[in-house]
Design a protein around this motif. Structure first.
Motif, PDB file in Angstrom:
ATOM      1  N   THR A 147     -31.238   0.653  -8.643  1.00 54.70           N
ATOM      2  CA  THR A 147     -31.746  -0.509  -7.914  1.00 54.70           C
ATOM      3  C   THR A 147     -32.478  -1.510  -8.795  1.00 54.70           C
ATOM      4  O   THR A 147     -32.830  -2.593  -8.329  1.00 54.70           O
ATOM      5  CB  THR A 147     -32.707  -0.050  -6.798  1.00 54.70           C
ATOM      6  OG1 THR A 147     -33.724   0.803  -7.360  1.00 54.70           O
ATOM      7  CG2 THR A 147     -31.970   0.703  -5.706  1.00 54.70           C
TER       8      THR A 147
ATOM      9  N   TYR B  72     -39.986  -2.567  -5.649  1.00 56.65           N
ATOM     10  CA  TYR B  72     -38.719  -2.712  -4.921  1.00 56.65           C
ATOM     11  C   TYR B  72     -38.794  -2.014  -3.570  1.00 56.65           C
ATOM     12  O   TYR B  72     -39.384  -0.934  -3.449  1.00 56.65           O
ATOM     13  CB  TYR B  72     -37.581  -2.102  -5.746  1.00 56.65           C
ATOM     14  CG  TYR B  72     -36.185  -2.361  -5.196  1.00 56.65           C
ATOM     15  CD1 TYR B  72     -35.494  -3.515  -5.529  1.00 56.65           C
ATOM     16  CD2 TYR B  72     -35.570  -1.443  -4.345  1.00 56.65           C
ATOM     17  CE1 TYR B  72     -34.216  -3.748  -5.040  1.00 56.65           C
ATOM     18  CE2 TYR B  72     -34.296  -1.674  -3.841  1.00 56.65           C
ATOM     19  CZ  TYR B  72     -33.615  -2.830  -4.192  1.00 56.65           C
ATOM     20  OH  TYR B  72     -32.358  -3.053  -3.696  1.00 56.65           O
TER      21      TYR B  72
ATOM     22  N   PRO C 147     -33.278  -2.741   1.051  1.00 55.73           N
ATOM     23  CA  PRO C 147     -33.061  -3.894   1.945  1.00 55.73           C
ATOM     24  C   PRO C 147     -33.291  -3.607   3.420  1.00 55.73           C
ATOM     25  O   PRO C 147     -33.852  -4.440   4.140  1.00 55.73           O
ATOM     26  CB  PRO C 147     -31.589  -4.265   1.661  1.00 55.73           C
ATOM     27  CG  PRO C 147     -31.358  -3.818   0.259  1.00 55.73           C
ATOM     28  CD  PRO C 147     -32.161  -2.565   0.090  1.00 55.73           C
ATOM     29  N   GLU C 148     -32.880  -2.439   3.870  1.00 61.16           N
ATOM     30  CA  GLU C 148     -33.006  -2.136   5.305  1.00 61.16           C
ATOM     31  C   GLU C 148     -34.445  -1.859   5.739  1.00 61.16           C
ATOM     32  O   GLU C 148     -34.728  -1.737   6.938  1.00 61.16           O
ATOM     33  CB  GLU C 148     -32.111  -0.941   5.670  1.00 61.16           C
ATOM     34  CG  GLU C 148     -32.469   0.366   4.969  1.00 61.16           C
ATOM     35  CD  GLU C 148     -31.737   0.551   3.648  1.00 61.16           C
ATOM     36  OE1 GLU C 148     -31.514   1.721   3.259  1.00 61.16           O
ATOM     37  OE2 GLU C 148     -31.383  -0.470   3.011  1.00 61.16           O
TER      38      GLU C 148
ATOM     39  N   ARG D 139     -37.137  -3.815   4.499  1.00 62.38           N
ATOM     40  CA  ARG D 139     -37.968  -4.942   4.103  1.00 62.38           C
ATOM     41  C   ARG D 139     -38.615  -5.616   5.305  1.00 62.38           C
ATOM     42  O   ARG D 139     -38.282  -5.361   6.446  1.00 62.38           O
ATOM     43  CB  ARG D 139     -37.117  -5.950   3.300  1.00 62.38           C
ATOM     44  CG  ARG D 139     -36.726  -5.396   1.940  1.00 62.38           C
ATOM     45  CD  ARG D 139     -35.782  -6.294   1.174  1.00 62.38           C
ATOM     46  NE  ARG D 139     -35.390  -5.638  -0.078  1.00 62.38           N
ATOM     47  CZ  ARG D 139     -34.451  -6.083  -0.887  1.00 62.38           C
ATOM     48  NH1 ARG D 139     -33.797  -7.199  -0.589  1.00 62.38           N
ATOM     49  NH2 ARG D 139     -34.159  -5.426  -2.002  1.00 62.38           N
TER      50      ARG D 139
END
Length: 288
Positions: free
Chosen positions: A168, A216, A219-220, A222
């Motif tokens: 990532t 980091y 995405p799911e 955030r």
């Protein structure tokens, strides 16, 4: 050129560097780690002592190295006189020019001086510059206790997470980065939020210069406050241990800049510069 290996002198150097913030932050962080067990096998090179004009931290020559691993083959630089830094670069015993490596620093002449000498030795130089940030005292850091909710839990990274972090990270995806991340997790503070199955969903770690890095969130997950939580918690941990709390952010990373402003990070007047230097023999793709 001299290698400073006296523990008393290294502690004195640490105090001296503190009076030259923010430009000395990268070297200061490396020296702090040297003075606290030296987990990354670093050493200090100066032009002179005690009235030094330039100081470089580097990997100890006896430490195991991979000539393609610019993550680990890293030098931090601070100078009072750029000519003294140039003199260290020209000394054949200071830099290993036969491997891919990086130079880090917070001073504007760093790139031009390093590039000129590197090009004379047929090395390619890639520059990336960042906004440099730091956090002020603990009293100004906002409370984040409201963010946490079951079943997520706040904990630390483990070496078992290195593969995910390597995949990532924008600078990762290769064997050298995987080993580097595993070493960082083993040696330095980190924080992460794990889901109900124990998998990391948001994290931040610390590098060999005590810089917070690779912040980091998957995405799911955030826009739930996790990045804010791990960043502030790691900042508190570093400050409680007496380390400077610093970070870097690209000028066009507006999401991270917005987060840093929301948690009262201080944007420093100097930029952070990272140079990746590659000998002609290794002129294939290098992950920056």
């Amino acid at each position: 050129m001299l290698v400073l290996n006296c523990s008393t002198k290294l502690l004195i150097l640490e105090k001296m560097l503190k009076s030259h913030f923010p430009e000395s932050l990268k070297v200061y962080g490396a020296v702090m780690n040297i003075n606290r067990g030296n987990p990354f096998q670093k050493e200090v090179v100066l032009d002179s002592w005690p009235d030094f004009k330039a100081v470089i931290t580097r990997r100890q020559k006896e430490a195991k190295t991979d000539n393609l691993d610019h993550y680990t083959n890293a030098y931090a630089v601070f100078y009072k006189d750029v000519r003294a830094y140039q003199g260290l670069l020209e000394d054949c015993d200071v830099i290993n020019w036969d491997q891919v490596f990086q130079i880090q620093g917070l001073q504007s002449e760093l790139y031009d001086v390093s590039k000129a000498i590197a090009h004379s030795k047929q090395l390619d130089v890639k520059l990336t510059s960042f906004q440099a940030v730091c956090f002020s005292g603990l009293s100004t850091l906002p409370d984040t206790s409201f963010v946490m909710s079951s079943p997520q839990r706040l904990t630390y990274l483990s070496v078992a997470d290195a593969d995910l972090l390597n995949r990532t990270w924008s600078r990762g995806g290769n064997e050298q980065c995987f080993r580097y991340i595993a070493s960082l997790i083993s040696c330095f503070p980190s924080m992460c939020v794990r889901d109900g199955k124990g998998n990391p969903i948001s994290w931040c770690m610390t590098d060999q210069f005590t810089t917070m890095c690779h912040s980091y969130t998957l995405p799911e997950h955030r826009r739930k406050g996790y990045s804010r939580l791990v960043t502030l918690t790691l900042a508190r941990k570093l400050q409680n241990r007496g380390f400077p709390c610093q970070g870097n952010v690209l000028d066009n990373n507006m999401a991270s800049i917005g987060l840093l402003k929301s948690i009262h990070a201080e944007f420093l007047p100097c930029h952070f510069h990272r140079l990746i230097l590659t000998p002609a023999a290794f002129s294939g793709p290098v992950h920056l």
